[in-house]
Design a protein around this motif. Structure first.
Motif, PDB file in Angstrom:
ATOM      1  N   THR A   1      27.947  -1.941 -25.255  1.00  0.00           N
ATOM      2  CA  THR A   1      27.671  -0.833 -24.338  1.00  0.00           C
ATOM      3  C   THR A   1      28.856   0.120 -24.249  1.00  0.00           C
ATOM      4  O   THR A   1      29.915  -0.110 -24.857  1.00  0.00           O
ATOM      5  CB  THR A   1      27.312  -1.383 -22.935  1.00  0.00           C
ATOM      6  OG1 THR A   1      26.722  -0.327 -22.174  1.00  0.00           O
ATOM      7  CG2 THR A   1      28.516  -1.948 -22.194  1.00  0.00           C
TER       8      THR A   1
ATOM      9  N   SER B   1      25.530   6.992 -18.255  1.00  0.00           N
ATOM     10  CA  SER B   1      25.366   6.796 -16.801  1.00  0.00           C
ATOM     11  C   SER B   1      25.966   7.914 -15.951  1.00  0.00           C
ATOM     12  O   SER B   1      25.882   7.864 -14.725  1.00  0.00           O
ATOM     13  CB  SER B   1      25.918   5.450 -16.331  1.00  0.00           C
ATOM     14  OG  SER B   1      25.429   4.411 -17.129  1.00  0.00           O
TER      15      SER B   1
ATOM     16  N   ARG C   1      19.736  -4.091 -15.434  1.00  0.00           N
ATOM     17  CA  ARG C   1      19.159  -3.219 -16.463  1.00  0.00           C
ATOM     18  C   ARG C   1      19.016  -4.054 -17.728  1.00  0.00           C
ATOM     19  O   ARG C   1      19.620  -5.119 -17.853  1.00  0.00           O
ATOM     20  CB  ARG C   1      20.018  -1.977 -16.727  1.00  0.00           C
ATOM     21  CG  ARG C   1      21.204  -2.160 -17.609  1.00  0.00           C
ATOM     22  CD  ARG C   1      22.304  -2.989 -16.988  1.00  0.00           C
ATOM     23  NE  ARG C   1      23.072  -2.269 -15.977  1.00  0.00           N
ATOM     24  CZ  ARG C   1      23.765  -2.857 -15.021  1.00  0.00           C
ATOM     25  NH1 ARG C   1      23.815  -4.198 -14.925  1.00  0.00           N
ATOM     26  NH2 ARG C   1      24.452  -2.175 -14.141  1.00  0.00           N
ATOM     27  N   MET C   2      18.199  -3.525 -18.662  1.00  0.00           N
ATOM     28  CA  MET C   2      18.001  -4.242 -19.924  1.00  0.00           C
ATOM     29  C   MET C   2      19.125  -3.924 -20.912  1.00  0.00           C
ATOM     30  O   MET C   2      19.612  -2.791 -20.956  1.00  0.00           O
ATOM     31  CB  MET C   2      16.677  -3.836 -20.582  1.00  0.00           C
ATOM     32  CG  MET C   2      15.446  -4.067 -19.751  1.00  0.00           C
ATOM     33  SD  MET C   2      15.227  -5.756 -19.202  1.00  0.00           S
ATOM     34  CE  MET C   2      14.902  -6.577 -20.763  1.00  0.00           C
TER      35      MET C   2
ATOM     36  N   LYS D   1      27.434  -0.312 -15.739  1.00  0.00           N
ATOM     37  CA  LYS D   1      27.657  -1.744 -15.974  1.00  0.00           C
ATOM     38  C   LYS D   1      29.089  -2.001 -16.426  1.00  0.00           C
ATOM     39  O   LYS D   1      29.704  -2.996 -16.053  1.00  0.00           O
ATOM     40  CB  LYS D   1      26.633  -2.307 -16.980  1.00  0.00           C
ATOM     41  CG  LYS D   1      26.845  -1.864 -18.401  1.00  0.00           C
ATOM     42  CD  LYS D   1      25.785  -2.365 -19.339  1.00  0.00           C
ATOM     43  CE  LYS D   1      24.667  -1.388 -19.588  1.00  0.00           C
ATOM     44  NZ  LYS D   1      25.023   0.029 -19.856  1.00  0.00           N
TER      45      LYS D   1
HETATM   46  C1  LIG Z   1      14.863  -2.824 -24.251  1.00  0.00           C
HETATM   47  C2  LIG Z   1      16.124  -2.090 -23.850  1.00  0.00           C
HETATM   48  C3  LIG Z   1      17.307  -2.393 -24.489  1.00  0.00           C
HETATM   49  C4  LIG Z   1      18.487  -1.747 -24.130  1.00  0.00           C
HETATM   50  N1  LIG Z   1      19.659  -2.116 -24.734  1.00  0.00           N
HETATM   51  C5  LIG Z   1      20.837  -1.573 -24.328  1.00  0.00           C
HETATM   52  C6  LIG Z   1      22.075  -2.054 -24.857  1.00  0.00           C
HETATM   53  O1  LIG Z   1      22.124  -2.969 -25.694  1.00  0.00           O
HETATM   54  N2  LIG Z   1      23.206  -1.473 -24.406  1.00  0.00           N
HETATM   55  C7  LIG Z   1      23.194  -0.478 -23.473  1.00  0.00           C
HETATM   56  O2  LIG Z   1      24.274   0.016 -23.112  1.00  0.00           O
HETATM   57  N3  LIG Z   1      22.048  -0.023 -22.942  1.00  0.00           N
HETATM   58  C8  LIG Z   1      20.867  -0.558 -23.337  1.00  0.00           C
HETATM   59  N4  LIG Z   1      19.678  -0.124 -22.787  1.00  0.00           N
HETATM   60  C9  LIG Z   1      19.725   0.918 -21.735  1.00  0.00           C
HETATM   61  C10 LIG Z   1      20.122   0.272 -20.398  1.00  0.00           C
HETATM   62  O3  LIG Z   1      19.013  -0.436 -19.852  1.00  0.00           O
HETATM   63  C11 LIG Z   1      20.645   1.284 -19.366  1.00  0.00           C
HETATM   64  O4  LIG Z   1      19.725   2.324 -19.160  1.00  0.00           O
HETATM   65  C12 LIG Z   1      21.980   1.909 -19.792  1.00  0.00           C
HETATM   66  O5  LIG Z   1      22.807   1.000 -20.490  1.00  0.00           O
HETATM   67  C13 LIG Z   1      22.743   2.401 -18.563  1.00  0.00           C
HETATM   68  O6  LIG Z   1      22.951   1.323 -17.688  1.00  0.00           O
HETATM   69  P1  LIG Z   1      24.078   1.375 -16.523  1.00  0.00           P
HETATM   70  O7  LIG Z   1      24.001   2.741 -15.921  1.00  0.00           O
HETATM   71  O8  LIG Z   1      23.681   0.310 -15.569  1.00  0.00           O
HETATM   72  O9  LIG Z   1      25.404   1.099 -17.187  1.00  0.00           O
HETATM   73  C14 LIG Z   1      18.475  -0.743 -23.122  1.00  0.00           C
HETATM   74  C15 LIG Z   1      17.259  -0.447 -22.487  1.00  0.00           C
HETATM   75  C16 LIG Z   1      16.106  -1.103 -22.843  1.00  0.00           C
HETATM   76  C17 LIG Z   1      14.835  -0.775 -22.118  1.00  0.00           C
END
Ligand SMILES: Cc1cc2nc3c(=O)[nH]c(=O)nc-3n(C[C@H](O)[C@H](O)[C@H](O)COP(=O)(O)O)c2cc1C
Length: 207
Positions: A71, A135, A55-56, A77
Motif C-alpha cells: 500500500t 486517501s 478496508r479491503m 491505513k
Molecule cells: C478487492 C480490493 C482489493 C484492494 N486491494 C488493495 C491493496 O492491496 N492495497 C491498497 O492500498 N488498497 C487496496 N484496495 C483499496 C482499499 O480498499 C482502500 O480503498 C485504499 O487502500 C484506501 O484505504 P485507506 O484510506 O484506509 O488507507 C483494494 C480494494 C478492493 C475492493
C-alpha cells in the motif's frame, strides 16, 4: 457420516499444530472455487483516538513469518499502522462458506522485498503508485489523470520505474489465527490458534 478430525471438526480443519499449513490448504481451495480475488481480505487498523477502520486489500504473500500486503504508506491505513502497528485481517470465502481471522503485529517489509514486488506489477500500476496521494482529498479527477500522464512521460522506460519511497509492504505477524466453517442451523465450527511463547496452542470455540 463426514470424516472428522481429532477435535471432532470436519476433516478440512486437519490435524495440524501449524496454522499456516491449514491456511495454505484453505487458500488453495479458495483459489479453485472463488469467482475472483480469493486473496481479497478485509484489513482493520486503529488510529490514535482508538477509532477502528476497515478496508479491503490483496494478500500478496504468506509464509511462516506472516501475511504481506502492499500500500501507500501515507494512506489512512499507512498512517494508522505507523502510529499503532497492530492489525486484524478477515477473509470470507463465500463459495466455501468459510472465514479466517488473523490478528497480530505489523512491521514494514525490507526495501529489497518491496522493490521485487513493485517491479513485478504492471506498468500502469507502478505509474499509479507515483500519481496517487492515496486517501487524500482530490480537487478534480482530471488533476489525478494529468499526474498519471506526467509520470508516464517521466518514466518512459517500462522496465525502469523506481519504487516511490512512500509505497511498500506490511507484514502482519499473527498472534491469533481462527478458522471458521458454516454449519446448518448456525452450529458453526471454529478452531483458534494462539501463539504463546512462540508455540501455537489450539482450541475449539463455541459458534
Ligand atoms: C478487492 C480490493 C482489493 C484492494 N486491494 C488493495 C491493496 O492491496 N492495497 C491498497 O492500498 N488498497 C487496496 N484496495 C483499496 C482499499 O480498499 C482502500 O480503498 C485504499 O487502500 C484506501 O484505504 P485507506 O484510506 O484506509 O488507507 C483494494 C480494494 C478492493 C475492493
Amino acid at each position: 457420516m463426514n470424516k472428522k478430525n481429532n477435535l471432532g471438526l470436519d476433516i478440512c480443519f486437519m490435524n495440524e499444530d501449524d496454522p499456516f499449513v491449514v491456511f495454505k490448504q484453505w487458500m488453495s481451495e479458495a483459489e479453485k472455487s472463488e469467482i475472483n480475488d480469493p486473496n481479497a481480505v478485509a484489513l482493520a487498523t486503529v488510529n490514535d483516538t482508538n477509532q477502528p477502520d476497515v478496508r479491503m486489500v490483496l494478500l500478496k504473500e504468506f509464509n511462516n513469518a506472516g501475511f504481506v500486503f502492499f500500500t501507500n504508506l501515507n494512506s489512512k491505513k499507512g498512517t494508522d499502522l505507523k502510529k499503532i502497528p497492530k492489525a486484524s485481517m478477515c477473509f470470507h470465502w463465500k463459495s466455501l462458506l468459510r472465514q479466517v481471522r488473523i490478528s497480530g503485529d505489523i512491521t514494514l517489509i525490507s526495501d529489497n522485498e518491496a522493490d521485487q514486488y513493485f517491479n513485478s506489477r504492471p506498468y500502469i500500476s507502478r505509474i499509479g503508485a507515483w500519481s496517487s496521494n492515496q486517501s487524500k482529498p482530490m480537487e478534480a479527477r482530471d488533476s489525478f489523470l494529468n499526474k498519471v500522464e506526467e509520470y508516464k512521460k517521466k518514466f518512459v522506460d517500462k522496465n525502469n520505474v523506481p519504487r516511490p519511497k512512500h509505497w511498500s509492504g506490511f507484514l502482519l505477524s499473527p498472534k491469533k489465527i481462527e478458522f471458521w466453517k458454516d454449519v446448518e442451523g448456525r452450529l458453526h465450527q471454529r478452531l483458534e490458534y494462539s501463539k504463546e511463547f512462540n508455540l501455537w496452542k489450539k482450541q475449539i470455540l463455541y459458534p
